[in-house]
Design a protein around this motif. Structure first.
Motif, mmCIF file in Angstrom:
data_model
loop_
_atom_site.group_PDB
_atom_site.id
_atom_site.type_symbol
_atom_site.label_atom_id
_atom_site.label_comp_id
_atom_site.label_asym_id
_atom_site.label_seq_id
_atom_site.Cartn_x
_atom_site.Cartn_y
_atom_site.Cartn_z
ATOM 1 N N ILE A 164 0.869 -1.178 0.000
ATOM 2 C CA ILE A 164 0.000 0.000 0.000
ATOM 3 C C ILE A 164 0.906 1.228 0.000
ATOM 4 N N PRO A 175 -3.055 3.328 -4.182
ATOM 5 C CA PRO A 175 -4.182 2.686 -3.492
ATOM 6 C C PRO A 175 -5.391 3.599 -3.328
ATOM 7 N N LEU A 176 -5.169 4.914 -3.275
ATOM 8 C CA LEU A 176 -6.312 5.819 -3.120
ATOM 9 C C LEU A 176 -7.132 5.864 -4.410
ATOM 10 N N MET A 223 -5.562 5.231 3.415
ATOM 11 C CA MET A 223 -6.513 4.369 2.718
ATOM 12 C C MET A 223 -7.719 4.085 3.611
#
Length: 410
Positions: A240, A246-247, A277
């Motif tokens: 991540i 990941p966003l 996240m």
């Protein structure tokens, strides 16, 4: 002195605990595959400081004493020297050690990937000095990666990174121009580096076994679950961190939810953007749609989770070649995500995926929703992914690479 068959200088670090030497588990598999194709192998790599290793919960370490037929290997730990001062202070002694190894090895392969502390690049300089043929291998365009990762940083950081990236690009170009063989993992690397080398090959650096491929029974069950109207199971496996965006992954899932897609998504892994996240998932009211499972150290469990998924959703934004996309195909799981040369090459001939423009998370979400509603199309992608994945296994790819090295490094 008897000549060893292969010298590998790698950026993947060793870990020292007491009198035991550890190496990343998949890298150990790679060493065993090399040793199956060459009489013996010398491996030189830096030793990660224990303070850093202890903080890293995403690496599975394996004791090198457990390597199959360990007498085939000679392992040389090198200094961890990623600061300019440390690198300069140990440069002469390390280069002398590499010079001695190069002089007694028949085949030379160096996995470059940096500037300060990149002992593989130093080995290439020494091999050139000794008029020795060598192969270069890499799986990401490092100077572009560091530029992308600092794009939103402070001005001072961006200026410093820009200088480092420019130096790195010129340094790697010179090293590649003087190599006899370029082994580029993924089409992003191939496109970036092949113009500098006469003998170039697009390769796939993977560690899945032939037995890891999804079985006919598992494939039939997966297709049946799709066509029977069950929730679409989405997965991703990886760190991540900013390289994986990941966003954007969360935003795409939010868009799919807004379009009334029926799914459940899981991210397997950990990293520096985990807290951000979690906040975004809560703010978008996606807690019932997304599950963050953390790092999974057991490979069998990881592959089982991928096989049970109906698609792997990814949002990579840097020119790298993540193995998880190949692992998804091996598991009969279509790859759905941002377009890159690497991803395009994986599916262009055999199918098993769909791509959207990089950073267009809205279109990615729309694609998820479309596949959620078009189950026949998703079923076809699953079949394509399974057929595509059958060509990827470690024995085959390492045998092919070994043949290239023996052909081009006389």
């Amino acid at each position: 002195m008897k000549h060893k068959d292969m010298l590998l200088v790698l950026p993947v670090p060793f870990r020292v605990q007491g009198n035991k030497l550890f190496f990343e588990s998949q890298a150990c598999n790679g060493l065993e595959q090399w040793a199956n194709n060459f009489e013996s192998v010398i491996v030189a790599a830096p030793v990660i400081p224990e303070s850093l290793a202890a903080q890293d919960a995403t690496t599975t370490w394996r004791n090198t004493s457990s390597l199959a037929t360990p007498n085939r290997f000679e392992l040389l730990p090198l200094p961890w020297a990623y600061s300019p001062l440390k690198f300069i202070s140990c440069y002469i002694s390390v280069r002398a050690s590499l010079a001695e190894l190069i002089s007694r090895c028949r085949y030379l392969q160096f996995a470059i990937g940096g500037l300060f502390g990149d002992w593989a690049a130093v080995a290439a300089l020494e091999a050139h000095k000794q008029c020795r043929a060598y192969a270069i291998h890499t799986d990401r365009v490092e100077h572009e990666v560091i530029l992308n990762l600092t794009r939103r940083a402070k001005l001072q950081t961006r200026i410093k990174t820009g200088v480092m990236a420019a130096l790195m690009a010129r340094y790697h170009k010179w090293i590649i121009q003087n190599c006899s063989l370029g082994l580029w993992h993924g089409d992003d690397c191939f496109s970036a580096y092949s113009p500098f080398c006469q003998n170039n090959y697009l390769i796939h650096d993977i560690h899945t076994k032939e037995s890891d491929c999804i079985s006919d029974i598992e494939l039939a069950e997966k297709i049946q679950s799709v066509t029977s109207g069950q929730k679409i199971r989405i997965c991703y496996v990886g760190r991540i961190d900013p390289m994986k965006a990941p966003l954007d992954w969360v935003r795409a899932i939010g868009k799919a939810r807004d379009l009334e897609a029926d799914f459940h998504a899981t991210w397997i892994g950990s990293g520096i953007l985990l807290a951000q996240m979690k906040v975004m998932i809560a703010n978008l009211n996606l807690n019932s749609y997304i599950e963050l499972l953390g790092f999974e150290q057991y490979r069998d469990k990881l592959l089982k989770r991928i096989k049970e998924s109906h698609l792997m959703l990814f949002s990579h934004v840097t020119p790298e070649s993540p193995r998880c996309l190949i692992e998804a195909l091996v598991c009969g799981t279509p790859i759905i995500g941002y377009r890159s040369k690497y991803a395009e090459e994986l599916i262009q001939d055999f199918g098993g995926g769909m791509l959207v423009p990089t950073k267009d998370w809205r279109q990615l979400g729309e694609l998820i929703a479309s596949l959620s509603k078009d189950r026949l199309r998703l079923s076809q992608l699953i079949k394509e992914a399974s057929k595509n994945g059958n060509r990827f296994n470690d024995e085959t790819v390492f045998r092919q690479r070994s043949k290239l090295i023996k052909e081009h490094l006389p």
